[in-house]
Design an enzyme around this catalytic site. Structure first.
Site, PDB file in Angstrom:
ATOM      1  N   ARG A  30      13.611 123.089   1.443  1.00 18.90           N
ATOM      2  CA  ARG A  30      12.698 121.957   1.642  1.00 18.90           C
ATOM      3  C   ARG A  30      12.258 121.755   3.091  1.00 18.90           C
ATOM      4  NH1 ARG A  30      13.984 118.489  -3.315  1.00 18.90           N
ATOM      5  NH2 ARG A  30      16.092 119.007  -3.880  1.00 18.90           N
ATOM      6  N   LYS A  88      12.295 113.195 -11.271  1.00 17.82           N
ATOM      7  CA  LYS A  88      12.207 114.459 -10.534  1.00 17.82           C
ATOM      8  C   LYS A  88      12.566 114.234  -9.064  1.00 17.82           C
ATOM      9  CE  LYS A  88      10.650 116.898 -13.976  1.00 17.82           C
ATOM     10  NZ  LYS A  88      11.625 116.262 -14.851  1.00 17.82           N
ATOM     11  N   ASP A  89      12.905 115.351  -8.391  1.00 17.41           N
ATOM     12  CA  ASP A  89      13.226 115.292  -6.963  1.00 17.41           C
ATOM     13  C   ASP A  89      12.080 114.643  -6.187  1.00 17.41           C
ATOM     14  OD1 ASP A  89      15.657 117.442  -6.385  1.00 17.41           O
ATOM     15  OD2 ASP A  89      14.476 117.906  -8.164  1.00 17.41           O
ATOM     16  N   LYS A  90      12.435 113.882  -5.144  1.00 18.86           N
ATOM     17  CA  LYS A  90      11.391 113.248  -4.327  1.00 18.86           C
ATOM     18  C   LYS A  90      10.720 114.286  -3.426  1.00 18.86           C
ATOM     19  CE  LYS A  90      10.480 109.722  -0.815  1.00 18.86           C
ATOM     20  NZ  LYS A  90       9.846 110.593   0.191  1.00 18.86           N
ATOM     21  N   ARG A  91      11.523 114.950  -2.576  1.00 21.72           N
ATOM     22  CA  ARG A  91      10.924 115.891  -1.620  1.00 21.72           C
ATOM     23  C   ARG A  91      10.628 117.215  -2.327  1.00 21.72           C
ATOM     24  NH1 ARG A  91       9.383 116.540   3.391  1.00 21.72           N
ATOM     25  NH2 ARG A  91       9.764 118.483   4.483  1.00 21.72           N
TER      26      ARG A  91
END
Length: 441
Positions: A30, A88-91
């Protein structure tokens, strides 16, 4: 080869090994939002009729709850009318289906949010819900790898070969299940199962963790030592909203420690007992691997579950393996139609027998787990009868390797794989990277 040392934070959540003994890539995730792409796989096909408008949502660097809150505000509707199949994942760059009850497709033209794309798919008589989700496709870039592209490729090929030989990776619960910076949820759950709500509340409100900011640690330490919640509220950061809500309850209702949990959102207070079950499950899974028992070949006494219509493990359909059925069961396992399981223990769980059963009962004994305690009389909504979960995450990552344009002199790799719902991408990535989860991103 010496087994690689597992980071301390993973040991705290019951994971004390890697299933592969290959070198780790290192690297990090990320660095850019687009380095983590997630696309939902569902079994839905939308039509033209129904009160639910179904949309495809693609969002970049947005938390799911924050997005639905913002969307409801713009449309001037209750957030309860918006449904998703999974958070879902933020980043990350994520694509998923959402439904909105009783709204016209033209209303969607009002939505102009940065890094958000909404596409109307059709209408339905039922909302999008968790049961619609089969799994997720991941395209993940690992950057900042110190080895050359050629060395990186060799490491990946060796790890991939091990993963394919063992049929996948252990289906551990990753740090997200326990709280990344502050792995306290399972400890709170343990205290709840033991009937000690005072200890549970104080752990959640006031147990400082090394990775927290200094002022947060100091605020927690003060409340831990003094139980002065009124004074504590003056120093607790506003972002610790859940802890502050519990302290406010305890100021108004002294000693009502179980009641303090009732001010939390349902999905949070249910998570405590679930995290404790996950910790026990991780411990049992590690012990099975240490004992040299395969995760993709059943032995007598194992409990297997079967594939549902979506091809996913269905923990509600189980069978115990006997000497008469072991060969037939292993044929089903080989063809992905049955799966070996381990328990998420509760007050009504089926346990294995034979060697797997010995491992399960040994861990419960070592941890002094009282199964009756999962029937939480003081707070029935936290109770759990338990279930079983497949021990192996069947995964076959494809990869590409190249030079890392963001970090000159370093390498990168792009991994692509699909996972069933309820499983963590980091559980796969840990076998390849072998780094501290807190340093992964």
């Amino acid at each position: 080869m010496q087994p690689m040392e597992v980071p301390e934070i993973e040991k705290q959540i019951g994971i004390n090994l890697y299933s592969t003994n290959t070198e780790g890539l290192g690297g990090r995730l990320r660095q850019e939002v687009e380095d983590f792409i997630v696309k939902e796989i569902t079994n839905r096909e939308e039509g033209k009729d129904g009160r639910y408008l179904v949309l495809e949502l693609t969002k970049r660097d947005w938390d799911t709850h924050h997005f639905t809150r913002t969307l409801a505000k713009i449309l001037q509707i209750s957030q309860k009318r918006i449904s998703v199949a999974g958070t879902k994942d933020k980043r990350a760059l994520t694509t998923q289906k959402i439904s909105i009850f009783d709204i016209d497709a033209l209303e969607i033209e009002k939505i102009h949010l940065k890094d958000v794309e909404l596409k109307v798919l059709g209408r339905s008589r039922k909302s999008v819900e968790l049961g619609d989700l089969w799994g997720n496709e991941f395209i993940i870039t690992i950057r900042d790898i110190s080895s050359s592209p050629e060395e990186t490729r060799t490491i990946l090929e060796k790890t991939n070969s091990k993963v394919l030989t063992q049929g996948g990776v252990p289906n551990f619960f990753g740090v997200q299940r326990f709280g990344s910076v502050r792995s306290v949820t399972h400890l709170v759950g343990k205290a709840i199962v033991e009937g000690n709500f005072e200890k549970a509340a104080m752990l959640y409100i006031a147990e400082p963790f090394p990775e927290e900011p200094e002022e947060t640690k100091a605020a927690r330490q003060f409340v831990k030592e003094t139980r002065d919640f009124k004074e504590g509220l003056k120093t607790y950061p506003l972002r610790l909203g859940h802890e502050r809500a519990m302290m406010n309850h305890l100021i108004s209702n002294p000693e009502d420690y179980s009641g303090a949990f009732s001010v939390l959102p349902k999905n949070l207070y249910r998570m405590f007992v679930h995290a404790y079950q996950s910790y026990i499950y991780n411990m049992i899974l590690c012990r099975r691997i240490e004992s040299g028992i395969s995760l993709n070949r059943a032995v007598e006494g194992d409990i297997v579950c079967f594939r549902n219509e979506a091809g996913l493990p269905d923990s509600s359909k189980t069978e115990k393996v006997t000497s008469e059925t072991v060969n037939a069961m292993n044929r089903l396992i080989k063809h992905g139609r049955a799966f070996i399981t381990a328990p998420l223990p509760g007050f009504n769980t089926e346990f294995a027998s034979g060697v797997p059963g010995e491992i399960e009962s040994k861990i419960l004994k070592e941890l002094r787990v009282s199964l009756e305690g999962f029937n939480v009389e003081e707070f029935p909504e936290m109770s759990s009868k338990g279930t079983r979960r497949e021990v192996l995450l069947q995964v076959e990552p494809k990869f590409e390797v190249g030079e890392d344009e963001l970090n000159p002199g370093k390498s990168k790799t792009v991994l692509e794989f699909m996972l069933p719902k309820g499983s963590y991408a980091t559980t796969v990535l840990r076998e390849y990277m072998k780094v501290d989860p807190l340093q992964m991103s």
